[in-house]
Structure formats: structure tokens, C-alpha cells
Design a protein around this motif. Sequence first.
Motif, short mmCIF file in Angstrom:
data_model
loop_
_atom_site.label_atom_id
_atom_site.label_comp_id
_atom_site.label_asym_id
_atom_site.label_seq_id
_atom_site.Cartn_x
_atom_site.Cartn_y
_atom_site.Cartn_z
N SER A 33 65.39 115.69 76.55
CA SER A 33 64.36 116.60 77.04
C SER A 33 63.35 116.95 75.95
N ILE A 34 63.85 117.21 74.73
CA ILE A 34 62.95 117.52 73.62
C ILE A 34 62.02 116.35 73.33
N GLU A 35 62.54 115.14 73.50
CA GLU A 35 61.69 113.95 73.33
C GLU A 35 60.56 113.94 74.36
N ARG A 36 60.87 114.38 75.58
CA ARG A 36 59.83 114.44 76.61
C ARG A 36 58.75 115.46 76.23
N ILE A 37 59.18 116.60 75.72
CA ILE A 37 58.20 117.60 75.28
C ILE A 37 57.40 117.05 74.11
N GLU A 38 58.07 116.33 73.21
CA GLU A 38 57.38 115.74 72.07
C GLU A 38 56.29 114.77 72.54
N ARG A 39 56.63 113.92 73.51
CA ARG A 39 55.63 112.98 74.03
C ARG A 39 54.47 113.72 74.68
N GLY A 40 54.79 114.82 75.38
CA GLY A 40 53.74 115.60 76.02
C GLY A 40 52.79 116.23 75.02
N THR A 41 53.34 116.80 73.95
CA THR A 41 52.48 117.42 72.94
C THR A 41 51.69 116.38 72.15
N GLU A 42 52.29 115.19 71.95
CA GLU A 42 51.56 114.12 71.27
C GLU A 42 50.36 113.68 72.09
N GLY A 43 50.57 113.50 73.40
CA GLY A 43 49.47 113.11 74.27
C GLY A 43 48.40 114.17 74.34
N LEU A 44 48.83 115.43 74.40
CA LEU A 44 47.87 116.53 74.46
C LEU A 44 47.07 116.62 73.15
N PHE A 45 47.73 116.41 72.03
CA PHE A 45 47.05 116.47 70.73
C PHE A 45 45.92 115.44 70.67
N ARG A 46 46.20 114.24 71.15
CA ARG A 46 45.17 113.19 71.14
C ARG A 46 43.98 113.57 72.02
N GLU A 47 44.26 114.13 73.19
CA GLU A 47 43.16 114.51 74.08
C GLU A 47 42.37 115.69 73.52
N LEU A 48 43.05 116.63 72.87
CA LEU A 48 42.36 117.77 72.27
C LEU A 48 41.44 117.33 71.13
N ILE A 49 41.89 116.34 70.36
CA ILE A 49 41.03 115.79 69.31
C ILE A 49 39.77 115.20 69.94
N HIS A 50 39.96 114.45 71.00
CA HIS A 50 38.83 113.83 71.69
C HIS A 50 37.86 114.89 72.21
N THR A 51 38.42 115.98 72.78
CA THR A 51 37.58 117.05 73.30
C THR A 51 36.73 117.67 72.19
N ARG A 52 37.37 117.94 71.06
CA ARG A 52 36.63 118.55 69.95
C ARG A 52 35.53 117.62 69.44
N VAL A 53 35.84 116.34 69.32
CA VAL A 53 34.84 115.38 68.87
C VAL A 53 33.66 115.33 69.85
N CYS A 54 33.97 115.35 71.15
CA CYS A 54 32.91 115.33 72.16
C CYS A 54 32.00 116.55 72.03
#
Length: 307
Positions: free
Chosen positions: A279-300
Motif C-alpha cells: 500500500s505504501i508503494e501505491r502511495i509512493e507512486r501516487g506522490t511521484e506522479g503528482l510531483f511530476r505534474e506539479l513541476i509541469h504546472t509551475r513551469v507552465c
Amino acid sequence: MVAFSQTPWSRYRVRSISLPARSHPSTIRVEQQLAKLRSLDSSSFSSIEAICSSLSGLVELYRCINEVLNLPLPQQALAVLRGEIWVQELVDNSVRFLDICDNTRDAILVIKESIRDLQSAIRRSKYEDSGVENSITSYICSRKRIKHESLKKSITSLRQTDYTAGASPPLQIENEVTAAVIRVLREASSVTSSIFNSLLSFLAVPMNRRPKPSRWTLVSRLVQKGAITRNNHTERINELVNLDMAIDRLQLESLNRDGEAKEKIQSMIRERLQGLDWSIERIERGTEGLFRELIHTRVCLLNILSQ
């Protein structure tokens, strides 16, 4: 114990949030994803399953937002207001959410490593051996450390986000396109803050333990947590708390020196550790994906405002 604020998602809510260029699929998906996330019951965010679902929805929301931010009309709308407080608020939030997400990723990594260390120790030896005792102590210390270090910083940052949102002046923009873009981005920030609150609250569940508890201290703790009187309902409790209760019972059986009972508890702990690790791995994957999208949002946002 850390107190968490609950971000009211209605803070930014308006009668209608209609993005420009509705014919574009991304604008429709943003509205649909916001509606899904708004419909979630924040009181149910005590389980990993609910948290993973909300993180997945948040990743999809920001993926769609990033597609919208690449459209000409939204870019023009934000560029016109680059000096306004509403736009600066969005830029500031993009930094805060990135920092919070990064700190949360670090905390999750520490929890995952301590869980795997405890798994290995229980597989290798019986509880009398110091390996399991040391791993339990290390696990407890890791949980306490991330609560008071990584998670505390994130909680403070979220409170600042909530305060800024509450103090922000009402949106008064005549241009319909510009107003719609600002409103939808502000609501996305509100939803993001609420979900982060739930995730941090889950990870920072209290760990009030003594190094060498007495038998009666353990019995009292187990009764308070419900591990004895409500053992059939433990599946409704935060998964980290479920593991804590199993560890408490293992310590109690160690004091009783009942080898058979200890083996049963160890088996329970192994099972819960295995489920928690996945389950923690699932949360880890979720936060990793969110981090990438948040970086993209800030760059935009920075690209738009630098035009």
C-alpha cells in the motif's frame, strides 16, 4: 499531537466554473475531474485505498490543467493579470505544493524502508532475539522523526496556503475567460490542499510509546485502541494503527513468554507488514506522479508570466 486543519473546498466554489474553449477535450476533463474530487467524502480518507484514489484523481486533474495551460486563451488570460494578487497566489501555491509533495515523498521513503527492515527482522529471528526488538525500535523512531521533521514542515506550509486563500480578496474580473481560468485554478489549489491534509494526517498518526513498556501499560493501551474489545473491526482503522496494535500485542506476549501466542502475533505482523508495504508503494507512486505534474504546472505558469 499535531493538529490538522480541514480545508473547506467550498472556499473557492462558485456557481459555475466553465473554462474557455469548451470544445477542447482537456477543458471538459478538468471540470469533470474537479467534480469527482469535490464529491469525495474527506471523512473517509482514513484508509490507504481512499488516499490512493484521491491522489490518482489529483494526478489526472493536474495533467488536464497542464494541457489547458498550453492553450492560447488561458495563456493570454493569465498573462494579462501577471501583476495581480490572484495570479501571484497561484504561483506561490505551486511552490508550496511542490515542497509539500517532495517532503511527503521523503517521509514515505523512510516509512517504506523501516517497514522492510522490520519484515526482514521478523523473517530471520524470533522475538527474543535483539534483531526484531531493534527493528521495532527503529520503526517507531522513524515514524516519530518524520512526523516532527518532514511532515511538520508540510503542515505549516499548508496552513499558510489556507490562510492566504482565506485572506485573498474576492475575484472581480470582468473578462469572462480570465475569471474562469483563475477560478478553476484556485479551486484546484483548494482541493489539493485538502487531499494533502488527509495524506499528512494519515502518515502522522500518533506514536505514543515508551522504550520498555510494562505488561499493564500494554494491556491498557490495547484496550484503549480497541485491539482486544473490537478486534473484528480493525480493518476500519488506519493501516498504520493496525500495525501498531499488532506490535503492542507482540510485546505483551513477549512479557507472557508464550511462544505459541508470539508466533501467531508474528504471523499477523508479517501479514500486515506485507499489505502495508504494498500500500505504501501505491502511495509512493501516487506522490511521484503528482510531483511530476506539479513541476509541469509551475513551469507552465512561469513561462506564461514571463512572456
